[in-house]
Design a protein around this motif. Structure first.
Motif, PDB file in Angstrom:
ATOM      1  N   ASN A 155      71.543  88.933  96.064  1.00 15.58           N
ATOM      2  CA  ASN A 155      70.681  87.794  95.759  1.00 15.58           C
ATOM      3  C   ASN A 155      70.765  87.386  94.295  1.00 15.58           C
ATOM      4  N   VAL A 156      70.845  88.371  93.393  1.00 20.74           N
ATOM      5  CA  VAL A 156      70.965  88.046  91.967  1.00 20.74           C
ATOM      6  C   VAL A 156      72.291  87.335  91.690  1.00 20.74           C
ATOM      7  N   MET A 157      73.376  87.820  92.292  1.00 20.50           N
ATOM      8  CA  MET A 157      74.674  87.174  92.096  1.00 20.50           C
ATOM      9  C   MET A 157      74.652  85.743  92.618  1.00 20.50           C
ATOM     10  N   ARG A 158      74.052  85.526  93.775  1.00 15.68           N
ATOM     11  CA  ARG A 158      74.002  84.178  94.351  1.00 15.68           C
ATOM     12  C   ARG A 158      73.094  83.265  93.548  1.00 15.68           C
ATOM     13  N   ALA A 159      72.037  83.817  92.990  1.00 15.70           N
ATOM     14  CA  ALA A 159      71.164  83.007  92.143  1.00 15.70           C
ATOM     15  C   ALA A 159      71.903  82.566  90.881  1.00 15.70           C
ATOM     16  N   TYR A 160      72.735  83.435  90.361  1.00 15.59           N
ATOM     17  CA  TYR A 160      73.414  83.159  89.096  1.00 15.59           C
ATOM     18  C   TYR A 160      74.651  82.279  89.283  1.00 15.59           C
ATOM     19  N   LEU A 161      75.399  82.487  90.361  1.00 14.93           N
ATOM     20  CA  LEU A 161      76.676  81.801  90.561  1.00 14.93           C
ATOM     21  C   LEU A 161      76.615  80.680  91.589  1.00 14.93           C
ATOM     22  N   GLY A 162      75.519  80.582  92.313  1.00 17.85           N
ATOM     23  CA  GLY A 162      75.409  79.578  93.358  1.00 17.85           C
ATOM     24  C   GLY A 162      75.271  80.233  94.714  1.00 17.85           C
ATOM     25  N   SER A 163      74.637  79.543  95.633  1.00 17.90           N
ATOM     26  CA  SER A 163      74.334  80.150  96.937  1.00 17.90           C
ATOM     27  C   SER A 163      75.591  80.567  97.680  1.00 17.90           C
TER      28      SER A 163
END
Length: 585
Positions: A419-427
């Motif tokens: 979730n942190v990676m998707r928040a930072y890089l895009g869904s």
């Protein structure tokens, strides 16, 4: 303009313009004077030096000699030659061919002074070569390559199908960017530029063309750029500032001089230059930050209008041929309000990464048994001589192994990390791969062989790497990665070439706080490789880590579509190409 299979264009002034500087490039002769491939000499060994395990200066040993010599090929060094080099070193293909990678000592002998390959040869020895006499070229003329390993994905039909779908989406996205950029460009000209309709400056693309003309020809008269520029207006391209900040100033001096001349010409335009200067001063007062590296728009928050942002882009960032991925894809992510975070812990982790560009993790939760198993695998793989799995650079100062590590699954599929990676890089975010890496440089002087020990960014824009420590990493002796916190928010002025992304110790230490990536076994960190960062070249202890790499799912397809020679994904890792939220099975 519809961009199809090949996008041979430069993104300038919020427009794509096809630019030719061919008059400054030596044409490759149609008939190349070559000798027979072997000529009675033997290539004993080959290595990459001065970069990383998937890139660097090509060095070879011949005829039983003990010294590494260089290869130069001033009038012919293409991807065909790079393909042969990369395959010889155990990679699948090449994505970069640098005719003047440089960095070698002038004392190193020129072993080969010309290379011409078809791209299909099994080794460099089967190409047409002109052998050097030892002094044909200086160290700055040494050739280099960037390599890519696809592993089992190279012939995977599902991966091929997904790559084709991603490519189609990338072309559609770039076309949409082009249309929006054209509209913004025209609108901002109407708002800020008050020349008459017959003026050259209002013709679509002329301002951008002036910039590119200056870059190609370095021809701007002093009268065009002489006026009183108000104190506080950003002037980041001055010779003194660039020389202070960039370690390879001599290789970028002319480029930045042309950019400085073009900027001053715009700011000194008789009918609207002063008005533009006042807009810039207002933006600085509202939070715009700038230095020799780039612009930081984070302090503006949402106060800057689209017209103001487009003006900043045209004046300071439009020279960069990589601008589409930085401006159109990455910049919106810095201001997004992510909706994928589910817990207070996830929101806190994301906030730290978004603020600093690095997130320290005390414990990834792998456990001692798993860490023991990973250590054993690393010790075996890194000592392997199997070049299809293990690569080294500069005599083994950095060694990387690419092999499947199912023990990592608990970390890679962890919901909070995902979730942190998707928040930072895009869904839509992709785990591209991972690798085992050992760093074993010993002295500060090893910066010459381990170029990542210079302050730099990876030129690929916003992406993350996750480091898992397989043993304790001492903050002094353990070769910790160092990160200049806050630099992940920079929109860099230029990223196309290696020398444009290497910075001096003194400048970075003065401008930014430094965070060291060190800690206990089983912990590690996540950081944005768009930050200015470096490896620590000195230290008595080797450092062994697992490194995983993540991108926005559109980034690498767009890089390929626009034919940018960028490490997207990085070449030397076990390729996974897995959308986050799915398992490795």
């Amino acid at each position: 303009m519809i961009l199809k299979r090949t996008i041979a264009a430069v993104y300038v002034g919020a427009l794509w313009l096809t630019v030719s500087c061919s008059e400054h490039i030596n044409n490759v002769p149609s008939e190349i004077g070559t000798v027979a491939p072997t000529d009675g000499r033997e290539i004993d060994a080959m290595q990459l030096a001065g970069c990383n395990t998937d890139c660097g200066r090509v060095e070879i040993k011949v005829d039983g000699g003990s010294s590494w010599g260089i290869v130069c090929s001033p009038d012919h060094w293409t991807l065909k030659e790079a393909q042969v080099i990369c395959r010889s070193l155990g990679f699948d293909t090449a994505f970069g061919a640098m005719p003047t990678f440089g960095g070698a000592s002038d004392a190193q002998a020129t072993v080969i002074s010309h290379v011409n390959c078809t791209g299909e040869e099994d080794s460099l020895a089967h190409c047409h070569l002109i052998w050097g006499n030892g002094k044909d070229c200086d160290g700055a003329s040494a050739v280099g390559v960037s390599c890519l390993n696809m592993g089992s994905l190279a012939n995977d039909p599902h991966h091929k199908m997904m790559t084709e779908l991603a490519s189609a989406k990338a072309y559609d996205t770039v076309n949409a960017w082009h249309d929006r950029a054209r509209q913004r460009k025209q609108h901002v000209q109407n708002v800020y530029y008050t020349h008459s309709a017959s003026s050259d400056s209002t013709a679509e693309g002329d301002a951008a063309t002036e910039i590119m003309d200056a870059t190609c020809e370095s021809a701007m008269s002093a009268d065009d750029s002489t006026c009183e520029i108000l104190d506080g207006v950003p002037l980041p391209f001055t010779a003194d500032l660039v020389k202070e900040a960039y370690t390879m100033y001599d290789q970028i001096e002319n480029t930045f001089a042309a950019m400085d001349a073009a900027l001053r010409k715009r700011l000194c335009a008789p009918t609207d230059g002063l008005a533009v200067q006042h807009v810039l001063l207002d933006l600085v007062a509202r939070g715009l930050k700038w230095n020799a590296l780039g612009l930081d728009l984070s302090g503006l928050g949402t106060s800057a209008t689209e017209d103001e942002l487009t003006l900043l882009h045209e004046l300071y960032l439009s020279h960069n041929a990589h601008s589409p991925i930085h401006w159109e894809l990455d910049q919106p992510l810095r201001a997004q309000a992510p909706d994928v975070l589910r817990t207070d812990e996830e929101r806190a982790l994301y906030a730290t990464l978004q603020r600093d560009g690095i997130l320290m993790v005390d414990d990834f939760g792998l456990g001692d048994d798993t860490l023991d198993a990973l250590e054993r695998t690393a010790a075996w793989a890194i000592e392997s001589k199997n070049t299809s799995m293990t690569s080294s650079v500069s005599g083994g100062s950095v060694v990387t192994s690419r092999l499947e590590l199912p023990e990592l699954e608990p970390v890679l599929s962890n919901e909070s990390i995902t979730n942190v990676m998707r928040a930072y890089l895009g869904s839509e975010t992709t785990l591209h791969g991972y690798k085992l890496t050992r760093l074993a440089t010993e002295e500060a002087a090893d910066v010459t062989s381990y170029v990542a020990a210079r302050w730099h960014h990876d030129r690929a824009g916003r992406r993350t790497k996750m480091f898992v420590f397989l043993h304790d990493i001492d903050c002094v002796e353990g070769h910790p990665t160092q990160v200049a916190t806050g630099t992940h928010n920079l929109a860099y002025y230029r990223t196309e070439e290696f020398p444009m992304s290497r910075y001096s110790d003194e400048y970075i230490a003065r401008e930014y706080p430094i965070q060291k990536g060190c800690g206990k076994r089983g912990g590690g960190f996540v950081f944005d490789t768009h930050t200015v960062h470096k490896g620590t070249p000195y230290g008595r202890n080797t450092r062994t880590t697992v490194i995983a790499e993540f991108h926005n799912s559109l980034k690498c397809p767009i890089v390929r579509a626009m034919q940018m020679a960028l490490p997207c994904p990085s070449g030397d890792q076990f390729m996974v190409h897995r959308p986050l939220g799915t398992s490795m099975e």
